[in-house]
Design a protein around this motif. Sequence first.
Motif, short mmCIF file in Angstrom:
data_model
loop_
_atom_site.label_atom_id
_atom_site.label_comp_id
_atom_site.label_asym_id
_atom_site.label_seq_id
_atom_site.Cartn_x
_atom_site.Cartn_y
_atom_site.Cartn_z
N UNK A 134 0.84 -1.22 0.00
CA UNK A 134 0.00 0.00 0.00
C UNK A 134 0.87 1.25 0.00
N UNK A 135 0.49 2.21 -0.85
CA UNK A 135 1.25 3.45 -0.90
C UNK A 135 0.97 4.31 0.33
N UNK A 136 2.01 4.97 0.82
CA UNK A 136 1.87 5.87 1.97
C UNK A 136 1.44 7.26 1.51
N UNK A 137 1.39 7.43 0.19
CA UNK A 137 1.17 8.79 -0.32
C UNK A 137 -0.30 9.17 -0.25
N UNK A 138 -0.55 10.30 0.41
CA UNK A 138 -1.93 10.80 0.50
C UNK A 138 -2.09 12.12 -0.23
N UNK A 139 -0.97 12.87 -0.30
CA UNK A 139 -1.08 14.19 -0.91
C UNK A 139 0.14 14.48 -1.79
N UNK A 140 -0.15 14.91 -3.01
CA UNK A 140 0.91 15.22 -3.97
C UNK A 140 1.03 16.74 -4.13
N UNK A 141 2.25 17.22 -4.25
CA UNK A 141 2.49 18.62 -4.59
C UNK A 141 3.00 18.70 -6.02
N UNK A 142 2.39 19.59 -6.81
CA UNK A 142 2.81 19.73 -8.22
C UNK A 142 3.31 21.15 -8.45
N UNK A 163 -2.29 16.13 -13.88
CA UNK A 163 -1.79 15.69 -12.57
C UNK A 163 -2.89 15.85 -11.51
N UNK A 164 -3.54 17.02 -11.52
CA UNK A 164 -4.55 17.31 -10.49
C UNK A 164 -5.72 16.31 -10.61
N UNK A 165 -6.21 16.14 -11.82
CA UNK A 165 -7.40 15.29 -11.96
C UNK A 165 -7.06 13.81 -11.82
N UNK A 166 -5.88 13.40 -12.28
CA UNK A 166 -5.48 11.99 -12.10
C UNK A 166 -5.33 11.70 -10.61
N UNK A 206 -0.99 25.99 -2.39
CA UNK A 206 -2.45 26.02 -2.21
C UNK A 206 -3.08 24.68 -2.62
N UNK A 207 -4.09 24.27 -1.89
CA UNK A 207 -4.78 23.03 -2.23
C UNK A 207 -5.58 23.22 -3.52
N UNK A 208 -5.64 22.16 -4.32
CA UNK A 208 -6.33 22.26 -5.62
C UNK A 208 -7.43 21.20 -5.69
N UNK A 209 -8.44 21.50 -6.49
CA UNK A 209 -9.48 20.51 -6.76
C UNK A 209 -9.73 20.46 -8.27
N UNK A 210 -10.68 19.64 -8.68
CA UNK A 210 -10.91 19.47 -10.13
C UNK A 210 -11.22 20.79 -10.82
N UNK A 211 -11.94 21.65 -10.12
CA UNK A 211 -12.33 22.94 -10.72
C UNK A 211 -11.16 23.93 -10.77
N UNK A 212 -10.11 23.69 -9.99
CA UNK A 212 -8.95 24.60 -10.04
C UNK A 212 -8.30 24.57 -11.42
N UNK A 263 -7.56 9.10 -8.39
CA UNK A 263 -6.95 7.96 -7.67
C UNK A 263 -7.04 8.12 -6.15
N UNK A 264 -7.87 9.05 -5.70
CA UNK A 264 -8.15 9.18 -4.26
C UNK A 264 -7.12 9.99 -3.49
N UNK A 265 -6.32 10.77 -4.18
CA UNK A 265 -5.29 11.56 -3.50
C UNK A 265 -5.70 13.02 -3.40
N UNK A 266 -5.09 13.69 -2.43
CA UNK A 266 -5.20 15.15 -2.39
C UNK A 266 -4.06 15.72 -3.21
#
Length: 327
Positions: A1-9, A26-29, A53-59, A33-36
Motif C-alpha cells: 500500500x502506498x503511503x502517499x496521501x497528498x501530492x504537490x505539483x 496531474x490534479x485530476x489523475x 495552495x490546495x487544488x481541486x478538479x475545478x482549479x 486515484x483518491x489523493x489530495x
Amino acid sequence: MSEIKKIGVFTSGGDAPGMNACIRSVVRSSIYMGLEVAGIYQGYRGMLENNITDMNSRSVSNIIHLGGTILKTARCNEFKTDEGMELAYQNIKAANIDALIAIGGDGTAKGAEKFSIKYGIPVICIPGTIDNDLYGTDFTLGFDTANNTVIQAIDKIRDTANSHDRLFFIEVMGRDSGCIALRSGIAGGAEAILLPERDTAIDDLISKLEKGAQNKKSSSIVIVAEGDKNGGAYDVAKRVKEKFNYYDTKVTILGHLQRGGSPSSTDRVLACRFGYAAVKALLAGETRQIVGIRGNTIKLTSLYEALNLHEFKLEEDLLELTHILSI
Ligand code: ADP
Ligand code: F6P
C-alpha cells in the motif's frame, strides 16, 4: 500500500506550452486515484516562500488550451543552498505533502533529484521545456508547439524574403540545444542551420550560399540557434556580409514569442499522458524517475541515468537532409 496521501505539483525553469494541460492532468489523475493535491507556485521559489495552495478538479477548469503556467514559474538560486532546501522541506512538510511532481527542464530535474535524496521525499519529473534536450524522452512538452510557432514565422519571412530577393538570418531559441533550430529549419526549408552542438565555419556557410546563388536562388533563409558558437544571428550576418554581399541581408530574432501560445494537439496529448503516468508512478512506489515518451510508449527513466549517464543526441539525419534538400 502506498503511503502517499497528498501530492504537490509545480512548474519550474523556462515555461513551455502544455504545462497547464499537464497540471490539469496531474490534479485530476490524483483526485481520480483518491489523493489530495496541492499546487506550489513559482517552482522552488514557492516552496521557499510557502506559496502553496490546495487544488481541486475545478482549479484546473478551462486551462487545457492555455500557454504559460497557471502555477507560474521561476528560477531560484536559493534552492541550491542547504538553507534554501531545508526551508523548502519544512514548508512541504507543513503542507502535508508526501510526494512531488516537478514539471520543467534539466535544471528542475537536477534540483528535484537532490531534494529527494536529501529528504527522502518521492519525486517524479515531467520533461517540460521547449528545448527538447532531456534524455529519456523523444519529445519534451512544448517542443512541438514551439516548432509550429517558429515555422509560422519562417513561412511569413519567406514571403517577404522571396519578394525582395533577400537573405534572412533567423535566430531561434536554444542556448545549449539545437533541437528547435534543427526541426524548424528542416520544416521551414532553410538553406543552412547553425547549432550550439556543431562548429559551423563561416566560410563553409558562405560557400553554401554562393552555390545557392549560382543555382539561381533569389533568396535564402539561414536558421541560427541562439547558442551557436559564432554568436547570434546579427554576428553571423555581419561576418557573412563582409565576404559575400550578393543578397540584401536582414536579421530577425524570434525571442520569447517561441515560449508562448496555445499548445498544439501533440503537446496537449503528451501533457495528459505525462501527468497521468507521473501520478501512477508515485502510487506504484516509484521515485526519482523522469516520465518520457519513446516510440509512442510512455516510459520511466531514473533521474540518475537521465541526468548523468547519457549525452543528449541530436537528430543527425535531419542535418544531413537539410544539406541534401536545400540545393
Ligand atoms: P530548467 O528546469 O528549464 O532547465 P533551470 O536550469 O533554470 O531551468 O532550473 C530551474 C531551477 O531548478 C533553478 O532555478 C533552481 O532553483 C533549480 N536547480 C537547477 N539546478 C539545480 C541544482 N544543481 N541543484 C538544486 N537546484 C537546482
Ligand atoms: O526554455 C528554454 C529557453 O527558452 C532556452 O532555449 C533559452 O536560452 C532560455 O530558455 C531563455 O530563458 P529566459 O529568458 O527565461 O532566461
